[in-house]
Write a protein that holds these residues in place. Sequence first.
Motif, mmCIF file in Angstrom:
data_model
loop_
_atom_site.group_PDB
_atom_site.id
_atom_site.type_symbol
_atom_site.label_atom_id
_atom_site.label_comp_id
_atom_site.label_asym_id
_atom_site.label_seq_id
_atom_site.Cartn_x
_atom_site.Cartn_y
_atom_site.Cartn_z
ATOM 1 N N ARG A 121 0.755 -1.089 -0.054
ATOM 2 C CA ARG A 121 0.053 0.087 0.041
ATOM 3 C C ARG A 121 0.925 1.090 0.156
ATOM 4 O O ARG A 121 0.387 2.394 -0.591
ATOM 5 C CB ARG A 121 -0.751 -0.007 1.059
ATOM 6 N N ASP A 122 2.022 1.077 0.608
ATOM 7 C CA ASP A 122 2.829 2.413 0.647
ATOM 8 C C ASP A 122 3.615 2.849 -0.526
ATOM 9 O O ASP A 122 4.253 3.631 -0.727
ATOM 10 C CB ASP A 122 3.775 2.242 1.916
ATOM 11 N N TRP A 129 -4.516 2.296 -5.764
ATOM 12 C CA TRP A 129 -5.231 1.669 -4.853
ATOM 13 C C TRP A 129 -6.725 1.795 -4.667
ATOM 14 O O TRP A 129 -7.449 0.751 -4.278
ATOM 15 C CB TRP A 129 -4.597 2.048 -3.039
ATOM 16 N N GLU A 130 -7.137 2.905 -4.779
ATOM 17 C CA GLU A 130 -8.562 3.216 -4.888
ATOM 18 C C GLU A 130 -9.353 2.667 -5.770
ATOM 19 O O GLU A 130 -10.323 1.808 -5.523
ATOM 20 C CB GLU A 130 -8.892 4.726 -4.749
ATOM 21 N N ASN A 133 -9.582 -1.225 -4.484
ATOM 22 C CA ASN A 133 -10.304 -1.243 -3.580
ATOM 23 C C ASN A 133 -11.842 -1.174 -4.048
ATOM 24 O O ASN A 133 -12.837 -1.870 -3.377
ATOM 25 C CB ASN A 133 -10.029 -0.175 -2.463
ATOM 26 N N ASP A 134 -11.998 -0.009 -4.829
ATOM 27 C CA ASP A 134 -13.310 0.085 -5.451
ATOM 28 C C ASP A 134 -13.747 -1.379 -6.136
ATOM 29 O O ASP A 134 -15.054 -1.587 -5.971
ATOM 30 C CB ASP A 134 -13.235 0.977 -6.608
ATOM 31 N N MET B 53 -14.435 4.500 2.905
ATOM 32 C CA MET B 53 -14.556 3.008 2.751
ATOM 33 C C MET B 53 -13.534 2.806 1.245
ATOM 34 O O MET B 53 -12.793 1.991 1.116
ATOM 35 C CB MET B 53 -15.723 2.629 2.301
ATOM 36 N N ARG B 54 -13.860 3.880 0.409
ATOM 37 C CA ARG B 54 -13.181 3.784 -1.027
ATOM 38 C C ARG B 54 -11.538 3.682 -0.736
ATOM 39 O O ARG B 54 -11.038 2.984 -1.353
ATOM 40 C CB ARG B 54 -13.789 4.967 -1.631
ATOM 41 N N GLY B 55 -11.192 4.691 0.030
ATOM 42 C CA GLY B 55 -9.714 4.804 0.167
ATOM 43 C C GLY B 55 -9.262 3.608 1.321
ATOM 44 O O GLY B 55 -7.815 3.771 1.645
ATOM 45 N N GLY B 56 -9.999 2.830 1.598
ATOM 46 C CA GLY B 56 -9.383 1.655 2.469
ATOM 47 C C GLY B 56 -8.948 2.331 3.881
ATOM 48 O O GLY B 56 -8.015 1.666 4.341
ATOM 49 N N GLU B 69 -13.908 -5.539 7.570
ATOM 50 C CA GLU B 69 -13.221 -4.316 7.600
ATOM 51 C C GLU B 69 -14.239 -3.189 7.734
ATOM 52 O O GLU B 69 -15.314 -3.343 7.172
ATOM 53 C CB GLU B 69 -12.500 -3.731 6.256
ATOM 54 N N ALA B 242 1.030 1.483 6.712
ATOM 55 C CA ALA B 242 1.285 2.039 5.302
ATOM 56 C C ALA B 242 1.036 3.553 5.231
ATOM 57 O O ALA B 242 2.085 4.023 4.120
ATOM 58 C CB ALA B 242 0.028 1.232 4.464
#
Lengths: 359, 480
Positions: A121-122, A129-130, A133-134, B53-56, B69, B242
Motif C-alpha cells: 500500500r505504501d 489503490w482506490e 479497493n473500489d 471506505m473507498r480509500g481503505g 473491515e 502503510a
Amino acid sequence: MPPVSNAREELARHKQANVMLARVAGSLYWMSRYLERAENQARLIDVNLQLLLDFGHVTDEQLKAHWLPIVRSSGDEALFNELYDTADSESVTEFMTFRTENPNSLVSCISNARENARQVRDQISSEMWEVLNDAYHFILGADAKTVWHEGASAFYDQIKRFSHLFQGITVSTFSRNEGFEFIQFGKYLERADQITRLLDIKYHILLPSASDVGGAVDTAQWHAVLRSASALEAYRRYYVADVFYKKVVEFLIFDDSFPRSLKFCCQEMDHFIELITESSAEAGDRTAIERFRAFLERLNELSVEDIFSQGLHEFLDEAQVEVGSIGGQLYSTYMYFPPVDLQAEIRFHQQQEQQQQQQ
Amino acid sequence: MLFDQYQPEDFFDEMFTSGNEVRPHYHAVGEALNAVSAEEFRNRQTAVEAAFMRGGVTFTVYSDSQGTERIFPFDCVPRVISAEEWDMVERGLIQRLTALNLFLHDIYHEQKIIKDRVIPPQYLLSAKHFRREFMHFEVPKNVYVHICGTDLIRDKDGRYLVLEDNLRCPSGASYMLENRSALKRTFPELFQAAGVRPVDQYPAELLKVLQYCAPAKFRGNDAPNAVLLTPGVFNSAYFEHAFLARQMGIPIVEGRDLLVRDHKVFMRTTAGLVQVDVIYRRIDDDFLDPSVFRADSLLGVPGLVNAYRAGNVSLANSIGTGVADDKVVYYFVPKMIKYYLGEDPILPNVDTYLASEPQDCAFILDNLSKLVVKSANEAGGYGMLMGPWASREEIEAFRKMIEENPRNFIAQNPISLSRHPTWCGEHFEGRHIDLRPYILCGEKIVVTPGGLTRVALRKGSLVVNSSQGGGSKDTWVLKH
C-alpha cells in the motif's frame, strides 16, 4: 544549518526510492497478474453469454458443450464438477464469477489483486489503490442472482473498466522504476498465458465437429474468440475481410502491433526481463532467459501454416509452458527470497551472544 | 437550524456555555453549520463515509474468522480549540514529555529519583515493562520516547487533565491526517472564516525525528536509511503503518524482510542486502526479537536487540519506555515534573488511588461501585471496571483481582468527560469526547496542533475507543 539538513533529506529520499524489497516486487507482480486475469475472464464470460443469444434455442447438451471447454481452459474442470451437477450459463457464470473456492473466479482474482496491493500500500499511488479497493467492494456487493437478472453485460463491463482504469492510472501515476517493470512484466505474462488459453477453447469446441469448419456456428465462435481478446475491431482493420479461422489464429499469435497478441506480449515480456535483470544486482541464472529468447526466435520464424501442421493445441501447450517457466524463474530469482529459518536464526544469535559474554 | 433542539445539559460542552451561548471560538463553525439543512448534512456525512471506505481507511475487526473491515466512524462536526487554550495545552505536553524522557534516562542509569525517595523502588522494579537488560545503555541522542500520544480529557469545569500517556507505539496519527483531509473535501466552507492551523506537516516532522536519532556510529554521507517495521497486513493498524510510511517516503518492512549479520540490520531487496539505520517500529518490545524476548514471536527479527545494543541501529521508540506509561507510574508523573524540572505540572493528572497503598486500597475496595478501576498495563479500554455502571458480578470479580494483585490496579473518580455536538442521524446531540495529541521528540519537542478527538457515539457512553463504539472528529486549533 538548514541548507545542510535539506540537502540531506533530498539525498535520503533519493537513496530510499532506489531500493525495493523482494517481497514488494512479488506483490506488485501478482497484483498486476490477478487484475489482468480478472479482465480476461470477465470478457470471456460476457462474450460467451452474448454468443448464446445468437443461437436461439439450445439444448442442455449444447449448453454443456459450449461451457465446459471454457471451464477447462483455466484448469478448473475437476473443481467445477465437484460443485455443480450441470454446466449451463448460470452455473458456469456463478462458478467463474462468484465462487471463492475457485481460485480463478473474478472474486478470487480481484481479492488477490487487492490483497497484494494492500501489502504494498505504501508503494503504489493512492489512485491505484482506490481503483482496486473500489473493484473489490463492487464485486463483494454483487451476487450471481442480481447480476443475472439485472444485466450481466453491464456488470462485466464494469470489471473490465476497473482494469483499464487501473492500467491508465498506473501509467500516469507510477514512477518508472523497478516496481513498474514488475507490474508490466506480470501484466504481459498473464495476457500471453490467457491468449493461449483462449485459443485453446476453440480447439476443444472444434474437435467433435470438424466438418462444421467454415459454417455459421464456426464463424460465430471465431467471432467470439476475437471479441474475447478485444480484438475484433483491430482484426477487421487489419484484414478487411470476413472472419476466417486461419487469419484469426495468425492475428492473435503473430500480430506485431496488437497489444494482446501472443507475440506482442512475449516481446514486451522480453523488454521488461531485460530491464529487471539490468537494474538488479542479483546475477541470476540466465538459462531460463536464453530459453525464452529461443522461443521468441521461433515465434519470429514460424508461420500460421507451420502451427496448424504441428497442431494448434500442441503449439499452445508449448507456449504456455515457455511463458510459465520464465515467469517462475524470474519470480524465484528477483521477487521471492525463501523465508529465513527462524529457529536457526534464533540459535545463531543466541550462540553469538553467549560467545561474547565469555570473552 | 440544526442546533435548535440542542441541550448542553449538565455537562461541560465544548461549543456552548451553560447558558446555551455559542463560545466565541465556535462562532465561525456554528454559523457555517447553521446554514446547512439536515438533509444536506446527512448526504455529506454519507459521502464522507463512502470516501473512507473507498480509500481503505479502515481497521479490521477480528470478531469473526474473516476479519471484517470497518471504517473508523467519523463525525463531520469539528472540535475547535482556541489559540490561548492550545498554548497552555502545548506547554503542558512539552513539559510532561521532557520530564518523562528525563525519568527514563534516570531509571536506566543512576536511579536518583528512587534514591531520593520520590518514587518507592518496588513500583519500578515490579513494573511489567521495565527492561533490566537495558540498564546503563546509551540511547541515541538521549531520546527514549520519540513519539508520544497523551490522552487528555476535560472535566465538568473544562479543566484539561491527563488521563494516560502512551509511550510505546501510540497509534491514530493517520486518522488525525485523514480526518482533516476528509473534512476539507466535505465541508470546505467551514474552513474559510475559521483560520485553522494545518496538521499535514506531521509525517515530515516524524521523518526528521527518525533521521535525527540515527545511531552514533552512523557515518554515511547521505541521510540514514529509515524504515517502518509493521507486524504485517493482518494487524488492525496496518492502514496507519502503510499510510505513514508512504507519507514519509520510507519503506515499510515486516520482520521477514530484515536480517541481522555482524550486529547490523539489513533489508532484503531486489538489489541484495541494504543496511538499515533507523527503525520506526510498530511492534511491542516483547515481539521485537525472538532470540531475546518472546521466542514464539514470528513478527520480530532475531538479533535485532544485539544490533541495537551494538549501536548500529536506532529504534523509535526505544526499548523499555513502557515502564513510564504503567498506570501506577503515571501516578508519579506530577512528582517527576517537580523533581526533574522544578516546575508545577501545567496539565494535572486525574486524581488517582493506588491499590498497592494500604490506605488507598481500603478506600478503593469500599467504593468500587463509585470508582473507575484500571489495570496497570492494559490499553484500548480493556481491563477496566466502570464502577457506577457495572454489575455486582463484575464488581466482585474486580474485588478478587485487586486483593490478589494490588500492584496491578489503580482507581480514579469517574470524570464526566466534556461533551460536543455530534451528528445523530437527524440533528446534533451532545456526546462525550477526549483528545489525543501527538508529540514528537527529536532535536526539540514538537506538538502537532490538534490531534485525534475521539467521541463516544453511544448516548451517555464514556468509552471512546474505536473497538467499543467510538468514532472521531477533526480537531482544529485556531491561529488566533
